[in-house]
Design an enzyme around this catalytic site. Sequence first.
Site, PDB file in Angstrom:
ATOM      1  N   HIS A  66      12.612  -8.917   8.442  1.00  0.00           N
ATOM      2  CA  HIS A  66      13.188  -7.563   8.452  1.00  0.00           C
ATOM      3  C   HIS A  66      14.031  -7.405   9.707  1.00  0.00           C
ATOM      4  CE1 HIS A  66      13.200  -3.075   8.167  1.00  0.00           C
ATOM      5  NE2 HIS A  66      13.358  -3.403   6.902  1.00  0.00           N
ATOM      6  N   ILE A  72      12.753  -4.159  13.405  1.00  0.00           N
ATOM      7  CA  ILE A  72      12.303  -2.784  13.189  1.00  0.00           C
ATOM      8  C   ILE A  72      11.226  -2.799  12.111  1.00  0.00           C
ATOM      9  CG2 ILE A  72      14.448  -1.691  13.933  1.00  0.00           C
ATOM     10  CD1 ILE A  72      15.117  -1.198  10.989  1.00  0.00           C
ATOM     11  N   GLY A  75      10.077   1.092   6.854  1.00  0.00           N
ATOM     12  CA  GLY A  75       9.545   2.413   6.556  1.00  0.00           C
ATOM     13  C   GLY A  75       8.363   2.374   5.604  1.00  0.00           C
ATOM     14  N   VAL A  76       8.395   1.456   4.644  1.00  0.00           N
ATOM     15  CA  VAL A  76       7.280   1.368   3.707  1.00  0.00           C
ATOM     16  C   VAL A  76       5.985   0.969   4.418  1.00  0.00           C
ATOM     17  CG1 VAL A  76       8.688   0.934   1.671  1.00  0.00           C
ATOM     18  CG2 VAL A  76       7.853  -0.993   2.999  1.00  0.00           C
ATOM     19  N   GLU A  80       2.568   2.991   4.527  1.00  0.00           N
ATOM     20  CA  GLU A  80       1.293   2.333   4.221  1.00  0.00           C
ATOM     21  C   GLU A  80       0.264   2.598   5.316  1.00  0.00           C
ATOM     22  OE1 GLU A  80      -1.697   0.142   2.345  1.00  0.00           O
ATOM     23  OE2 GLU A  80       0.167   0.923   1.525  1.00  0.00           O
TER      24      GLU A  80
END
Length: 171
Positions: A66, A72, A75-76, A80
């Site tokens: 990523h 970074i 977002g998922v 979670e």
Amino acid sequence: MSSATVLAPAAARARKGLSYSSDEIKQMLPHRWPMLMIDRAYDVVPGVSGRGIKSVSVNEPFFAGHYPDHSIMPGVMIVESMAQLVAVVYVAEILESATGATEDDASRSVGYLGSISQMKFSRLVVPGDQLTLEARLGQRLGGLRQVKVRASVGSELAAAGTLVVTTGRKG
């Protein structure tokens, strides 16, 4: 002895808020590495609210792919982390109830993430950050539960929104 006397110690602990270490969280949740996302939970009022910590390390497996040159946290994965704090608050309610449920029984009752609403991401989360997670359970809608969640780094909001989770597992 009246039932009020028996329940008083649990009620008093709930008002003060409970704290759970990473080892205790592993007993409460069905998640395991690399998907166990919270390191500690505290100020947990069973079935109501809680706070948690996710320490973000460069060694997290998702950083390998990523944005390898600019790491970074996806977002998922932030979502979670917040959802797992919700599960701790939910399982704490089961464990503190008078049913005599064990951690193993309670971890089998952890449901699923049903929806994510109005989630806004306000800040990038990078290695070295410590996410402070917050969850406040809302109303039950049949087998669903609405939850307000937030994640911050220091005093800066990183993400906030509403989750709907199932209150049990099928199958």
